[in-house]
Design a protein around this motif. Structure first.
Motif, mmCIF file in Angstrom:
data_model
loop_
_atom_site.group_PDB
_atom_site.id
_atom_site.type_symbol
_atom_site.label_atom_id
_atom_site.label_comp_id
_atom_site.label_asym_id
_atom_site.label_seq_id
_atom_site.Cartn_x
_atom_site.Cartn_y
_atom_site.Cartn_z
ATOM 1 N N SER A 246 0.836 -1.207 0.000
ATOM 2 C CA SER A 246 0.000 0.000 0.000
ATOM 3 C C SER A 246 0.866 1.251 0.000
ATOM 4 N N MET A 247 1.921 1.209 0.756
ATOM 5 C CA MET A 247 2.819 2.365 0.770
ATOM 6 C C MET A 247 3.378 2.634 -0.628
ATOM 7 N N VAL A 250 0.294 3.587 -3.098
ATOM 8 C CA VAL A 250 -0.466 4.813 -2.858
ATOM 9 C C VAL A 250 0.468 5.986 -2.571
ATOM 10 N N LEU A 251 1.305 5.816 -1.557
ATOM 11 C CA LEU A 251 2.164 6.955 -1.198
ATOM 12 C C LEU A 251 3.144 7.287 -2.317
ATOM 13 N N ARG A 278 2.031 -9.100 4.614
ATOM 14 C CA ARG A 278 1.509 -8.606 5.894
ATOM 15 C C ARG A 278 0.703 -9.706 6.579
ATOM 16 N N ALA A 308 5.160 10.585 5.651
ATOM 17 C CA ALA A 308 3.954 9.844 5.255
ATOM 18 C C ALA A 308 4.117 8.349 5.525
ATOM 19 N N GLU A 311 3.826 7.719 9.236
ATOM 20 C CA GLU A 311 2.432 7.779 9.688
ATOM 21 C C GLU A 311 1.674 6.519 9.284
ATOM 22 N N ARG A 312 1.928 6.059 8.079
ATOM 23 C CA ARG A 312 1.248 4.838 7.632
ATOM 24 C C ARG A 312 1.711 3.636 8.455
ATOM 25 N N VAL A 315 -0.122 3.673 11.632
ATOM 26 C CA VAL A 315 -1.502 3.194 11.487
ATOM 27 C C VAL A 315 -1.527 1.671 11.409
ATOM 28 N N ASN A 316 -0.631 1.117 10.603
ATOM 29 C CA ASN A 316 -0.573 -0.346 10.459
ATOM 30 C C ASN A 316 -0.209 -1.007 11.785
ATOM 31 N N ARG A 318 -0.675 -0.007 14.724
ATOM 32 C CA ARG A 318 -1.778 0.068 15.690
ATOM 33 C C ARG A 318 -2.714 -1.128 15.556
ATOM 34 N N ASP A 319 -2.876 -1.621 14.323
ATOM 35 C CA ASP A 319 -3.745 -2.782 14.111
ATOM 36 C C ASP A 319 -3.221 -4.008 14.848
#
Lengths: 421, 587
Positions: A246-247, A250-251, A278, A308, A311-312, A315-316, A318-319
């Motif tokens: 995803s990084m 998208v990023l 993942r 960025a 930060e991503r 977020v990951n 944290r899951d």
């Protein structure tokens, strides 16, 4: 068809060919406006991996097939045990102050680049001797850190490259030993109109003029989390929790590549062996319901992509139950998001360079490359995230760019680029 | 307490209570009127706040509408309509759009609920926002509060959602403003109103979720009210405790779409004006009350003096009469009840004087009669033997002269004995008539009692005599008193003798001494036949006796001694239960 008609056709063809040749022929002069914020806002060109070779040159260069080729050196000899090397210098090379390159003037920089060896002079020959064999000496001398320089009276350094550095500008070295670069100068800016613009991957959206074409280099920067003091299990869980594709998609708008290894696939050919999808369940299983305290992580303050990505990653993570507290690069932290520029296209040299930048002891070169890389990832607690290319928006007036960058060594070969008026 | 003081206090209290009651009633009436007005004002202010809040919500909705109509969103919607649409090129669009439209929150969410772009948390692209795809008629939902999870913790937003149809479903545009200090500062509030917002983002109360210009002390006082609303979400109004005089806080629960409590809005309305008016009213009431009380005291003083003056004069006259000034007369200055009372008193006094004179005369007559009867009785007994003896002598000299000498000698002895008896009777009467003034000295009562009782113990225990038991109960704490020991001994002797006489069949005599405050008490009790009430009343009258051979002077002498010592004597008795004589002397 009549003979006259044939003659007219032949003449027209010759004229068209001449015009076409004239259009593609390099031309001298002009200033290339290069927009690279990091160059304009602080980093000296002599310190930036992309342009340092324009100022400082090495004795040896690697060709497209990674074979050593003489550059400032004119030739070399070694004994059978690879413990003694004799390197002769190319004649006619001058430093930017006009003084000739001699073995004596190059001695200090060569000795500094080879701390494990004894460097001495034998008339115009540089002699390198070591108690242990150094068969890779030529590859070492091809690295940026082995560039030849001469110390000035003010304590600065002078190089022999096609450009010499002025504040905010690279000026063509008129006395360059190979051939004067086509460009008179390269001006560097952070904003405004430019001929070549480094396209950022993140941060505020920029509207590029439609006439510019996008050029992307091979990935030669590594974004990774360096966690030397993190518990190995937590480091593994963190690595498993991060969604790298995803990084990249998208990023980096699909211009980068997910990284699980330190060296990209195009250099090592073994990166796919590190690939691990993942797996949040596995990450949570590794943590085993541990209640972790927040883990601090820094990222380079001026690097929008790094921010960025950080930060991503948070977020990951944290899951998986890992809390990352982000901050710009100030002070100490448990984790450090680093952006490392690969300094070589040779896998061994590249790996050694990454290990050096991370401050991790590289395993012996006798060990297979994959094992060495794996060892650095695990012992150095490195969590690779992305391989990042250089992306430039290039004005059509800039010519010779693609040919100049065929080597994919991650350097800007502006000495072979010219600009149409 | 004097009658004048009572009148003074009564009138003062009446005036004070009346003035206070009037002042309180007026004050309360005024305060309630102002409170009603203040409540109306608070209601108006809260309505104004709600309108302002709604206006901000409308603004948010308008901005989200504008974003939904923007070319960027249209482009994204069109792109989403294509097969296998790639949304990554739009990952930063939300930030740009949010900045352009001054929104804190903006999420572009695809038909599958995955975030395409998020302004508030850009890194959350790809994550699902399932709550968005659960509803489709978002325009009808209006603007609502929503908890937003951000990288730096939860936040509260005023959110509006719009949808844009694509070829593959709906594109959701969710945007809003953050409920933070800036938002609160931007609200146009009426003067005197303050707003504090508690964001209910944690299970327990935390002051870090408070937004508003309040001091820490104020927050501490407001916290219990917030807790009350958190426990039971309903609007409440409370007065703020000191030091915020008159300031009221209205707590309004703010709920999300699912009726979950997301925030508590505190709207405080400064009651400074009301508090000032209340204070002024209270001050005025206090002043009026104080003035009324002062006036009441003066009025009471004057009234009490005027009303009680004739009563005091009458009382003074009564005291004079009581002291024996029978000629004293009350002045009659008016014809009211007091004047009538004075006239009646004067008339009564006159009647008392006349009655007293009559009683004195009657008592004198009675006393003389009693004295005559007693004298006759006492003298009659010795006179009869004298007469018999003399008649016997005359008869013997005439009939038997030879025996006259012998009879004469015997008769002479008898005559002398009877004459002695007569002299003794006369002596006792003479002694009573000549009671000397007491010679005071320090006397230990207990010693004196023991001395007297020793004399009678021998008599009581003599063989052949009636068995009388004596007992003493002496108070060791009794100190010496100033008295004439001889007279006191005589009085005590008379009482003990009287007690023994009252028990012809035997019994028990008990003598007690007691130390009383400022007094010394002596009690002599017997277990005799007791006395009737009439006997008790006449017991100390001279020459009155209930005995066959008494002179009636014993107890009269006791009373005379006690009286000369400034003391008192009393008797308690009932027929058949003995009698107790109690003497109380100054200590």
């Amino acid at each position: 068809m009549k003979p006259r008609a044939w003659r007219s056709l032949a003449l027209s063809s010759v004229l068209c060919a001449a015009l076409l040749a004239a259009a593609t022929r390099p031309r001298y002069g002009g200033t290339l406006r290069l927009q690279m914020p990091e160059l304009a806002e602080g980093i000296e060109p002599s310190q930036h991996g992309a342009v340092v070779h324009l100022i400082f040159e090495t004795l040896i260069r690697l060709d497209d097939r990674l074979q050593p080729r003489a550059h400032l050196a004119s030739g070399w000899q070694h004994d059978s045990s690879f413990k003694s090397w004799r390197i002769s210098l190319r004649p006619g090379v001058t430093f930017h102050d006009g003084s000739p390159l001699t073995a004596a003037s190059a001695l200090e920089s060569i000795a500094a680049a080879l701390p494990g060896a004894t460097v001495s002079l034998e008339r115009q020959i540089i002699v390198v001797q070591s108690e242990s064999p150094i068969p890779e000496l030529l590859r070492d001398l091809a690295q940026t850190h082995a560039a030849v320089w001469k110390r000035t009276a003010e304590g600065g350094r002078l190089g022999t490259g096609p450009f010499q550095s002025n504040p905010g500008t690279l000026v063509a070295n008129e006395a360059y030993w190979a051939a004067r670069p086509y460009l008179d100068a390269v001006s560097m800016s952070a904003a405004g109109s430019a001929d070549v613009i480094a396209v950022p991957f993140a941060g505020p959206r920029r509207v590029m003029p439609e006439r510019l074409r996008i050029w992307s280099s091979a990935p030669h920067e590594l974004l990774a989390i360096h966690a030397p003091e993190l518990d190995p299990v937590i480091a593994q869980a963190l690595s498993l929790s991060i969604d790298r594709p995803s990084m990249a998609n998208v990023l980096m708008q699909r211009r980068g590549a997910p990284a699980w290894s330190l060296i990209p696939q195009w250099i090592s050919g073994r990166a796919f062996l590190f690939e691990t999808p993942r797996d949040l369940d596995r990450a949570r299983q590794l943590l085993g319901g541990m209640r972790l305290a927040p883990i601090s992580m820094t990222y380079p303050a001026s690097d929008a992509l790094a921010r960025a990505v950080a930060e991503r990653a948070a977020v990951n993570a944290r899951d998986a139950g890992i809390s990352l507290q982000l901050s710009a690069q100030t002070g100490s932290a448990q984790l450090r998001l680093v952006r490392l520029r690969l300094t070589a296209i040779d896998p061994d040299a590249a790996l050694a360079g990454v290990a050096g930048m991370l401050g991790v002891a590289a395993p012996s070169s006798s060990v297979e490359l994959y094992e060495r890389e794996r060892a650095i990832v695990h012992t150095g607690r490195v969590i690779p995230l992305l391989f990042v290319p250089d992306v430039f928006a290039i004005d059509p007036r800039v010519r010779g760019w693609d040919a100049a960058h065929r080597s994919r060594d991650g350097r800007l070969h502006l000495e072979d680029v010219w600009i149409e008026p | 307490m004097s009658f004048r003081s009572k009148v003074l206090i009564s009138i003062t209290a009446t005036v004070f209570i009346t003035v206070w009651a009037v002042a309180w009633a007026v004050s309360m009436s005024i305060e309630r009127a102002f409170e009603r007005r203040d409540a109306e004002r608070t209601g108006t202010l809260i309505a104004q706040f709600r309108r302002e809040f709604a206006r901000r919500g409308s603004e948010v909705a308008a901005r989200v509408d504008a974003i939904a109509r923007s070319s960027t969103v249209a482009k994204l919607a069109a792109h989403l309509g294509e097969p296998r649409a790639e949304t990554s090129p739009f990952v930063n669009e939300a930030q740009t759009l949010a900045e352009e439209h001054s929104l804190d929150f903006l999420s572009l969410v695809g038909p599958d609920g995955a975030i395409i772009s998020s302004a508030q948390w850009p890194a959350r692209f790809g994550y699902l926002e399932e709550w968005l795809i659960k509803a489709s008629e978002w325009r009808q939902e209006g603007v609502f509060l929503k908890r937003e999870d951000l990288a730096d913790g939860p936040a509260l937003g005023l959110i509006a959602v719009r949808t844009i149809p694509t070829g593959n479903g709906l594109l959701y545009v969710s945007g809003g403003e953050r409920m933070n200090q800036e938002f609160m500062d931007s609200l146009l509030l009426p003067q005197g109103m303050r707003v504090l917002l508690y964001r209910n983002l944690d299970p327990s109360f935390s002051s870090r979720h408070l937004i508003g210009r309040f001091t820490e002390d104020e927050v501490k006082r407001l916290a219990p009210m917030i807790e009350e609303v958190r426990r039971q979400p309903h609007e409440i109004m409370r007065s703020l405790p000191d030091p915020a005089p008159g300031e009221t806080a209205t707590l309004i629960p703010l709920q999300g779409r699912g009726q979950e409590l997301l925030a508590v809005l505190l709207v405080t309305n400064s009651g400074r004006d009301l508090a000032a008016i209340k204070a002024q009213v209270r001050r005025t009431a206090l002043l009026v009350t104080a003035a009324g009380v002062l006036f009441g005291i003066l009025l009471s003083f004057w009234t009490a003096s005027r009303v009680t003056k004739p009563i005091r004069r009458l009382a003074s006259t009564v005291r004079e009469v009581a002291k024996g000034e029978w000629s004293a007369r009350a002045a009659v200055d008016s014809k009211d009840e007091i004047g009538q009372l004075a006239e009646d008193f004067n008339r009564m006094t006159q009647q008392l004087i006349e009655n007293r004179e009559r009683m004195l005369q009657a008592e004198r007559v009675a006393a003389w009669r009693e004295l005559a009867r007693r004298l006759a009785h006492e003298l009659q007994n010795p006179l009869f033997p004298l007469q018999i003896t003399i008649e016997n002598l005359q008869r013997v000299r005439e009939s038997s002269p030879e025996q006259f000498e012998e009879v004469f000698a015997e008769s002479t002895a008898t005559l002398l004995a009877e004459l002695d008896h007569l002299k003794a009777i006369v002596g006792r009467f003479s002694d009573f008539a000549k009671m000397p003034a007491p010679q005071l000295e320090a006397v230990r009562i207990n010693d004196l009692v023991e001395e007297v009782m020793r004399l009678f113990e021998a008599q009581a225990q003599a063989p052949g005599s009636v068995r009388i038991e004596t007992a003493l109960d002496l108070d060791e704490g009794l100190r010496s008193i100033q008295a004439d020991p001889e007279q006191l001994r005589r009085a005590l002797r008379n009482l003990v003798l009287n007690a023994m006489d009252a028990m012809p069949g035997g019994g028990r005599v008990m003598v007690r001494t007691r130390a009383l405050p400022g007094k010394a008490a002596i009690e002599v009790s017997d277990t005799g036949q007791g006395l009737t009430r009439e006997e008790c009343d006449r017991l100390f009258t001279p020459y009155y006796t209930t005995k066959q051979h008494g002179t009636g002077l014993g107890l009269a002498i006791v009373q005379s001694v006690v009286s000369d010592h400034g003391g008192s004597i009393a008797v308690e008795s009932e027929p058949g239960k003995g009698a107790t004589f109690r003497i109380e002397l100054k200590a």
